[in-house]
Design a protein around this motif. Structure first.
Motif, PDB file in Angstrom:
ATOM      1  N   ALA A   1       0.836  -1.210   0.000  1.00  0.00           N
ATOM      2  CA  ALA A   1       0.000   0.000   0.000  1.00  0.00           C
ATOM      3  C   ALA A   1       0.868   1.257   0.000  1.00  0.00           C
ATOM      4  O   ALA A   1       1.834   1.350   0.755  1.00  0.00           O
ATOM      5  N   ARG A   2       0.482   2.229  -0.823  1.00  0.00           N
ATOM      6  CA  ARG A   2       1.213   3.490  -0.884  1.00  0.00           C
ATOM      7  C   ARG A   2       0.287   4.708  -0.985  1.00  0.00           C
ATOM      8  O   ARG A   2       0.757   5.840  -0.966  1.00  0.00           O
ATOM      9  N   THR A   3      -1.021   4.465  -1.112  1.00  0.00           N
ATOM     10  CA  THR A   3      -1.948   5.585  -1.282  1.00  0.00           C
ATOM     11  C   THR A   3      -3.174   5.440  -0.378  1.00  0.00           C
ATOM     12  O   THR A   3      -3.363   4.412   0.275  1.00  0.00           O
ATOM     13  N   GLY A   4      -3.992   6.476  -0.411  1.00  0.00           N
ATOM     14  CA  GLY A   4      -5.207   6.478   0.389  1.00  0.00           C
ATOM     15  C   GLY A   4      -6.262   5.513  -0.090  1.00  0.00           C
ATOM     16  O   GLY A   4      -7.252   5.265   0.624  1.00  0.00           O
ATOM     17  N   LEU A   5      -6.097   4.942  -1.285  1.00  0.00           N
ATOM     18  CA  LEU A   5      -7.075   3.964  -1.769  1.00  0.00           C
ATOM     19  C   LEU A   5      -7.141   2.763  -0.827  1.00  0.00           C
ATOM     20  O   LEU A   5      -8.226   2.225  -0.569  1.00  0.00           O
TER      21      LEU A   5
END
Length: 455
Positions: free
Chosen positions: A340-344
């Motif tokens: 994970a790297r984003t707000g999604l």
């Protein structure tokens, strides 16, 4: 739309990776759905309505995690913090004798203070003031801390009167602790092998495989249910949640009776929540973002202000719903370890918390030994940050080492940071290296010392 909102390509990730990571984070955090109502509903503590607390926990986690996604675009999930909920129930309401409405008001005010501090750059300045070496120590310390939580959840590490902790007695408690420990170790091996082979979703697969093996053990009679000692059925059940229960806690912080609470006593409670929450959050952000490579070349976290603001909003909103301090969860590192790297990823986690209101019996059936392999393995991924510390510079390395060692041993991220900051300042001043200390570090060290003296 997803690209515009979360910049998927720019962050070198994919929608599939973010979704799987979001599910992984949720599953490692799902235990809070069972633990928080149990702690806040304890008759010897705050004695709140357990169903109302469960709903409040889901709603606060949903709002906080979605706020983090939309305001900061980070894969960090929020929920009522462990430790803080125990302090809320057993210390403030139990030992001190205050009503849970008063305790909720303290949490609500704490959140408002944090909103102001976040908007005025105070919390951001504290984050930036912590030296790079200590940040690596914090990241490694959190790795050991969550690994220790996993070892406990798996019943591999158990309490011992002589040595504080010990290894599980496999034979003596085979049908409860013993089989749980074995299944957790099997799950850890599954997770490790899949990760080495580059299988996407290896951490999530490890959780599911361990849980399924546990269900099989219950079906054939190897695993025994022992509710009195905390060993529940691993088979999820279906049942309707009593949604009307939320009325028992919603907005009750505003009806707090302060007739038996002096202003000084309320301030002490407020400051206790404030200190622990602030440095738990900062420590988690440092540790998880450092391991994920999100810090810039100056060891600063871009968009930290909206991240801290989301955390502050979640705290006050959670108090209104009827739960203890909502904070950024260290288990977010499980999702980061999954890519994970984003707000999604946070959007996925947040909506799963909302969904959990309707299917709570399923999610609360996820046992601690099933999520343990994820926590232990992610702990391994995070502890490697200590390799970036220059151990030839003892003045820099010792505070990082103390910070790393303290977190699992005293069971607190904030206490680990406190020990690291105090030792860093003292060692550098005494050794004539005070030029490396920022004015804010002096202030932080003094505040931590005052906390130990007065709180």
């Amino acid at each position: 739309m997803l690209e515009k909102l979360f910049k998927i390509n720019e962050n070198h990730t994919t929608v599939k990776t973010e979704v799987v990571a979001g599910i992984t984070t949720f599953m490692t955090m799902a235990y809070i759905l069972a633990v928080n109502p149990s702690l806040l509903g304890n008759e010897f503590g705050s004695n709140m309505d357990a169903t109302a607390v469960l709903i409040a926990t889901c709603l606060a986690s949903f709002v906080g995690t979605i706020a983090m996604a939309l305001l900061a675009n980070y894969p960090f999930a929020l929920a009522p913090g462990m430790g803080l909920n125990a302090y809320f129930s057993f210390t403030v309401c139990g030992a001190m004798g205050y009503s849970w409405q008063v305790a909720l008001m303290a949490v609500f005010v704490e959140g408002l203070i944090f909103i102001v501090l976040s908007l005025t750059n105070v919390r951001e300045a504290i984050f930036d003031a912590i030296p790079s070496t200590l940040k690596k120590g914090v990241s490694a310390g959190i790795g050991l801390f969550i690994a220790f939580i996993g070892l406990q959840g798996a019943h591999i590490v158990v309490a011992n009167d002589s040595t504080l902790v010990s290894y599980v007695d496999f034979a003596g408690n085979w049908n409860t602790q013993g089989i749980c420990a074995v299944l957790a170790l099997i799950g850890l091996m599954v997770t490790t092998v899949l990760y080495i082979k580059g299988v996407k979703g290896s951490i999530l697969i490890g959780i599911v495989v361990t849980w399924i093996l546990g269900i099989l053990m219950e079906v054939i009679g190897v695993y025994s249910i022992d509710v009195e000692n905390g060993f529940y059925s691993l088979i999820p059940t279906m049942g309707m949640t009593d949604f009307s229960a939320i009325g028992k806690t919603f907005g009750q912080c505003f009806s707090a009776d302060f007739s038996n609470v002096g202003i000084f006593n309320f301030i002490v409670v407020l400051l206790s929540f404030l200190f622990v929450d602030m440095f738990d959050t900062i420590g988690t952000l440092i540790g998880v973002s450092s391991k994920a490579g999100m810090l810039d070349k100056n060891e600063k976290l871009p968009r930290i202000k909206p991240a801290l603001l989301a955390d502050a909003i979640a705290t006050s909103v959670g108090a209104v719903f009827g739960t203890s301090t909502t904070t950024t969860f260290v288990e977010s590192s499980a999702g980061v370890g999954e890519g994970a790297r984003t707000g999604l990823a946070s959007i996925v986690t947040g909506f799963l918390f909302l969904l959990a209101i309707f299917f709570a019996p399923i999610f609360t059936a996820i046992p601690g030994f099933a999520t343990a392999p994820a926590l232990i393995f992610v702990g391994f991924l995070m502890v490697s940050s200590i390799l970036q510390v220059n151990f030839d510079d003892v003045a820099e390395a010792v505070p990082a080492y103390l910070c790393m060692a303290a977190m699992p041993l005293v069971y607190s991220i904030s206490e680990g940071i406190a020990i690291g900051v105090i030792s860093y300042v003292i060692i550098h001043v005494v050794c004539g290296k005070s030029k490396k200390i920022t004015p804010l570090m002096y202030v932080l060290a003094l505040l931590f010392i005052c906390k130990y003296i007065f709180l």
